[in-house]
Design an enzyme around this catalytic site. Structure first.
Site, PDB file in Angstrom:
ATOM      1  N   PRO A  51      -1.644 -10.340 -35.645  1.00 59.60           N
ATOM      2  CA  PRO A  51      -1.180 -11.707 -35.908  1.00 59.60           C
ATOM      3  C   PRO A  51      -0.519 -12.386 -34.707  1.00 59.60           C
ATOM      4  O   PRO A  51      -0.371 -13.608 -34.694  1.00 59.60           O
ATOM      5  CB  PRO A  51      -0.163 -11.515 -37.047  1.00 59.60           C
ATOM      6  N   SER A  52      -0.125 -11.615 -33.715  1.00 62.40           N
ATOM      7  CA  SER A  52       0.544 -12.170 -32.536  1.00 62.40           C
ATOM      8  C   SER A  52      -0.466 -12.824 -31.603  1.00 62.40           C
ATOM      9  O   SER A  52      -1.375 -12.157 -31.094  1.00 62.40           O
ATOM     10  CB  SER A  52       1.294 -11.062 -31.787  1.00 62.40           C
ATOM     11  N   SER A  53      -0.301 -14.112 -31.338  1.00 60.25           N
ATOM     12  CA  SER A  53      -1.219 -14.813 -30.433  1.00 60.25           C
ATOM     13  C   SER A  53      -1.212 -14.225 -29.026  1.00 60.25           C
ATOM     14  O   SER A  53      -2.284 -13.996 -28.449  1.00 60.25           O
ATOM     15  CB  SER A  53      -0.887 -16.309 -30.395  1.00 60.25           C
ATOM     16  N   ARG A  67      -3.184 -11.031 -29.063  1.00 56.17           N
ATOM     17  CA  ARG A  67      -4.625 -11.287 -29.165  1.00 56.17           C
ATOM     18  C   ARG A  67      -5.182 -11.846 -27.861  1.00 56.17           C
ATOM     19  O   ARG A  67      -6.331 -11.582 -27.507  1.00 56.17           O
ATOM     20  CB  ARG A  67      -4.911 -12.242 -30.331  1.00 56.17           C
TER      21      ARG A  67
END
Length: 218
Positions: free
Chosen positions: A13-15, A18
């Site tokens: 979920p961490s931009s 990613r």
């Protein structure tokens, strides 16, 4: 080089996390992805703190060389493992442009997305303040302008600036942000869907968007 020699500690979920993984996929370097669930505080495990005292993701361990910060990881991987310098040019002026876009993401774009989303996920906020919305929309105007004359955010070909900003922007899209005023961004996002690892990135972006929309007053 075996696939297990490069480890990437990651939380989908961490931009930023990613963004680092998407860079690795586009560069074509194999990484052993180790999931750390931030919601379960797994980043505070003693074994991980020994690797990274700042206990943040993403963190890269390349045969004992450890570095964190998403965009620093992308630069390192591109310099060391890139098949050529297309993704992170060695030409000083072209590299400076890529760096500017990376810093735009790290100090300008992503912090404004974070300022909106984290209070909703972690602090019980249910609405987006108008000032925060206006700040982010003004930032999107800049990104839209960057794409006026360029197919990609830092020129005519994909660079690690695109992988970083793709991670930020797909998260924002999955939150439900309105991009109708930004035709260049809409076009660019469609092009980004062709990047290696894009679908993997999108899964994490959807997970992030679900967390925000669950608490956001409709």
């Amino acid at each position: 080089m075996s696939e297990s020699t490069i480890k990437l500690y990651h939380f989908a979920p961490s931009s930023p996390s990613r963004g680092a993984l998407l860079a690795a996929r586009v560069i074509g370097v194999p990484v052993d992805v180790i999931i750390l669930d931030l919601f379960k505080k797994e980043q505070l495990n003693e074994s991980f703190i020994k690797i990274n005292p700042q206990h943040c993701v993403p963190t890269l361990d390349d045969n004992g060389f450890v570095i964190w910060e998403s965009r620093a990881i992308a630069c390192y991987l591109a310099d060391k493992y890139g098949k050529d310098d297309t993704l992170y040019p060695k030409d000083l002026q072209r590299r400076a442009m890529v760096n500017q876009r990376l810093y735009f993401d790290s100090s300008f774009l992503y912090p404004k997305i974070r300022a909106i989303c984290y209070p909703i996920i972690f602090e019980g906020a249910t609405e987006i303040k108008d000032k925060l919305k206006d700040d982010l929309n003004n930032t999107l105007n800049f990104l839209n302008q960057f794409l006026d004359a360029n197919m990609w955010v830092a020129g005519d070909n994909v660079t690690i600036a695109d992988t970083a900003i793709t991670a930020s922007m797909t998260a924002l899209r999955e939150v439900g942000w309105d991009f109708t005023s930004y035709p260049n961004i809409q076009r660019w996002l469609k092009d980004c869907a062709t990047l290696p690892g894009y679908e993997e990135n999108l899964e994490g972006a959807k997970a992030f968007g679900a967390l925000v929309k669950k608490n956001l007053k409709q």
